[in-house]
Design a protein around this motif. Sequence first.
Motif, PDB file in Angstrom:
ATOM      1  N   ARG A  10       0.647  -1.215  -0.172  1.00 25.39           N
ATOM      2  CA  ARG A  10       0.155   0.103   0.098  1.00 25.39           C
ATOM      3  C   ARG A  10       0.855   1.234   0.157  1.00 25.39           C
ATOM      4  NH1 ARG A  10      -3.029  -0.345   4.909  1.00 25.39           N
ATOM      5  NH2 ARG A  10      -4.196  -1.833   3.876  1.00 25.39           N
ATOM      6  N   ILE A  11       0.588   1.895  -0.893  1.00 27.70           N
ATOM      7  CA  ILE A  11       1.412   3.374  -0.925  1.00 27.70           C
ATOM      8  C   ILE A  11       0.675   4.457  -0.298  1.00 27.70           C
ATOM      9  CG2 ILE A  11       2.509   5.099  -2.664  1.00 27.70           C
ATOM     10  CD1 ILE A  11       2.720   2.918  -4.754  1.00 27.70           C
ATOM     11  N   GLY A  12      -0.601   4.452  -0.475  1.00 28.75           N
ATOM     12  CA  GLY A  12      -1.216   5.569   0.212  1.00 28.75           C
ATOM     13  C   GLY A  12      -2.834   5.637   0.020  1.00 28.75           C
ATOM     14  N   LEU A  33       0.199  11.043  -0.187  1.00 28.69           N
ATOM     15  CA  LEU A  33      -0.112   9.482   0.089  1.00 28.69           C
ATOM     16  C   LEU A  33       0.842   9.375   1.311  1.00 28.69           C
ATOM     17  CD1 LEU A  33       0.091   8.351  -3.712  1.00 28.69           C
ATOM     18  CD2 LEU A  33      -1.841   8.595  -2.159  1.00 28.69           C
ATOM     19  N   ILE A  34       0.064   9.439   2.410  1.00 33.72           N
ATOM     20  CA  ILE A  34       0.863   9.046   3.662  1.00 33.72           C
ATOM     21  C   ILE A  34       0.670   7.567   4.349  1.00 33.72           C
ATOM     22  CG2 ILE A  34       1.039  10.182   6.006  1.00 33.72           C
ATOM     23  CD1 ILE A  34       0.041  12.721   4.979  1.00 33.72           C
ATOM     24  N   VAL A  35       1.554   7.108   4.784  1.00 35.43           N
ATOM     25  CA  VAL A  35       1.432   5.781   5.448  1.00 35.43           C
ATOM     26  C   VAL A  35       2.063   5.705   6.807  1.00 35.43           C
ATOM     27  CG1 VAL A  35       1.237   4.377   3.218  1.00 35.43           C
ATOM     28  CG2 VAL A  35       3.371   4.872   4.207  1.00 35.43           C
ATOM     29  N   LYS A  68       5.588   8.167   7.024  1.00 34.00           N
ATOM     30  CA  LYS A  68       6.409   8.570   5.701  1.00 34.00           C
ATOM     31  C   LYS A  68       5.443   8.867   4.648  1.00 34.00           C
ATOM     32  CE  LYS A  68      10.013   6.583   3.043  1.00 34.00           C
ATOM     33  NZ  LYS A  68      10.775   5.089   3.018  1.00 34.00           N
ATOM     34  N   LYS A  69       5.923  10.177   3.849  1.00 35.32           N
ATOM     35  CA  LYS A  69       5.154  10.452   2.771  1.00 35.32           C
ATOM     36  C   LYS A  69       5.688   9.812   1.408  1.00 35.32           C
ATOM     37  CE  LYS A  69       4.014  14.726   0.044  1.00 35.32           C
ATOM     38  NZ  LYS A  69       4.243  15.933  -0.152  1.00 35.32           N
ATOM     39  N   MET A  70       4.770   9.091   0.847  1.00 33.40           N
ATOM     40  CA  MET A  70       4.989   8.229  -0.238  1.00 33.40           C
ATOM     41  C   MET A  70       5.076   8.835  -1.577  1.00 33.40           C
ATOM     42  SD  MET A  70       5.669   5.566   1.714  1.00 33.40           S
ATOM     43  CE  MET A  70       6.037   4.291   0.674  1.00 33.40           C
ATOM     44  N   ASP A  83     -12.955  10.575   8.626  1.00 30.81           N
ATOM     45  CA  ASP A  83     -12.655  10.175   7.324  1.00 30.81           C
ATOM     46  C   ASP A  83     -11.296  10.748   6.951  1.00 30.81           C
ATOM     47  OD1 ASP A  83     -14.368  12.715   5.291  1.00 30.81           O
ATOM     48  OD2 ASP A  83     -14.325  12.438   7.674  1.00 30.81           O
ATOM     49  N   SER A  84     -10.725  11.765   7.811  1.00 31.52           N
ATOM     50  CA  SER A  84      -9.367  12.385   7.535  1.00 31.52           C
ATOM     51  C   SER A  84      -8.510  11.734   8.249  1.00 31.52           C
ATOM     52  CB  SER A  84      -9.749  13.910   7.768  1.00 31.52           C
ATOM     53  OG  SER A  84     -10.614  14.661   6.919  1.00 31.52           O
ATOM     54  N   MET A  85      -8.511  10.631   9.181  1.00 36.29           N
ATOM     55  CA  MET A  85      -7.680  10.185   9.771  1.00 36.29           C
ATOM     56  C   MET A  85      -6.979   8.849   9.058  1.00 36.29           C
ATOM     57  SD  MET A  85      -9.357   9.847  13.504  1.00 36.29           S
ATOM     58  CE  MET A  85      -8.212   9.032  14.169  1.00 36.29           C
ATOM     59  N   LEU A  86      -5.670   8.653   9.427  1.00 37.78           N
ATOM     60  CA  LEU A  86      -4.952   7.552   8.568  1.00 37.78           C
ATOM     61  C   LEU A  86      -5.538   6.289   9.181  1.00 37.78           C
ATOM     62  CD1 LEU A  86      -1.340   8.905   8.781  1.00 37.78           C
ATOM     63  CD2 LEU A  86      -2.611   8.561   6.778  1.00 37.78           C
TER      64      LEU A  86
END
Length: 511
Positions: A199-201, A222-224, A231-233, A508-511
């Motif tokens: 999964r990239i993000g 794209l943040i994971v 880490k920003k992907m 819906d804005s949470m990782l």
Amino acid sequence: MFVAAEPFEEHLVLSVEDRVAPNKDEVLGKTVIPLQNIDRRLDYKPVNSRWYNLEKHVIVEGDQKKKEVKFSSRIHLRICLEGGYHVLDESTHYSSDLRPTAKQLWKPSIGVLELGILSAQGLLPMKTKDGRGTTDAYCVAKYGQKWVRTRTIIDSFAPKWNEQYTWEVYDPCTVITIGVFDNCHLQGGEKAAGTRDTRIGKVRIRLSTLETDRVYTHSYPLIVLLPSGVKKMGEVQLAVRFTCSSLLNILHMYSQPLLPKMHYLHPLSVMQLDNLRHQATQIVSMRLSRAEPPLRKEVVDMRKSKANFFRIMGVLSPLVAVGKWFDQICHWKNPLTTILIHVLFVILILYPELILPTIFLYLFLIGVWYFRWRPRQPPYMDTRLSHADTAHPDELDEEFDTFPTSRQPDIVRMRYDRLRSVAGRIQTVVGDLATQGERLQSLLSWRDPRATALFVTFCLVAAVVLYVTPFRVVAFLTGLYVLRHPRFRHKLPSVPLNFFRRLPARTDSML
């Protein structure tokens, strides 16, 4: 209760067994029932019961031993396919579909959602190929029952897809999810054949935050969250437009219950919901794995983070600010302001009928004032909201640990898992409290333009009506309504409650 998916390829197998000894059961008989033959119902009216034959395989002695199916007994069953419930195959915080399972109960669509998956930029290498880093990226978008997948762009850190998809929209208070993955199943990659796609993000967009007939073209980070931290992907560029057929139909949806009527008239238990959601997710994973090209289980899985305590603090911070402001008033920090507050207090004491219209007029003015700072773009993943960028390494190690844990002895592992389970339940309760507070905040934030417009209009109308209506009459009618007899109460949620439940929170804005 079980989850069954059309076209109902599998059968219901029911067996009657006899416990002859510990860990040893003997089958007395079983029946196989095709799901196509089961009655379907749209409400809670009981369906007719039927007798089904129980059959048993027996070994017949003869020239050659062979198995034959013989009648064993009969069993009386009442079976039906429920059409009035919605199958929750995703989190209720960012659900993309809220319709009942029976198509006869579906209401007409209220609009169309158009999504353009344009490109990505700055992707990081996800695997090695011929001794160098590479990425084979593709996108998956899910809204309602429709999943779409772009083609895979091979060996590119800035892939361009330029693909467009459309969905019919039945409820504006829903969320579309777009995920970016690295294809680990292409030939040439130095990874095992059974490796999961990385999964990239992902990006979630709530439709109620979109203005109608406006094209949003924006690059989303794209943040994971990895064991080493946030880490920003890279970034993905999307074009989104929500077109509605009738603004009145959308505004009317804010007064309707979020889920079908059966969820309120005959609600399911929490254990049933968890069990059914797990079954539905497994069925979706199985169906997607048979697609061409296949979508694997990692595409369906979505993780949630733990930042609910800080969300609660964010909701309570305005109350703390009001408390500090009132403390300053009491201590005459600003004499002019304190004198004005005393004058206002005396006026409201002498004319109590001005209290409510003044409050609604004040809320109306705040809503109009905040209109200048309304969001211009749909919100995206927020690392600060998730507090993922400040997570301690021990917390990350716990989050990415297996369940049950593999880092402790058996006894400690059992206690550790129990502690995590209790903590998860507490976080769920705290998250629900944070959601309610964030919905209150969204009344005037214009995050959902239609909901805020409705609320601001209601405040203006309420202010005018209450200005011309005697306060004692309003208080009398309000008391009668609150204390009304149960026969005058409806089992379905009230219009204000339905409106409140449809307000957007920040889940819906949470990782």
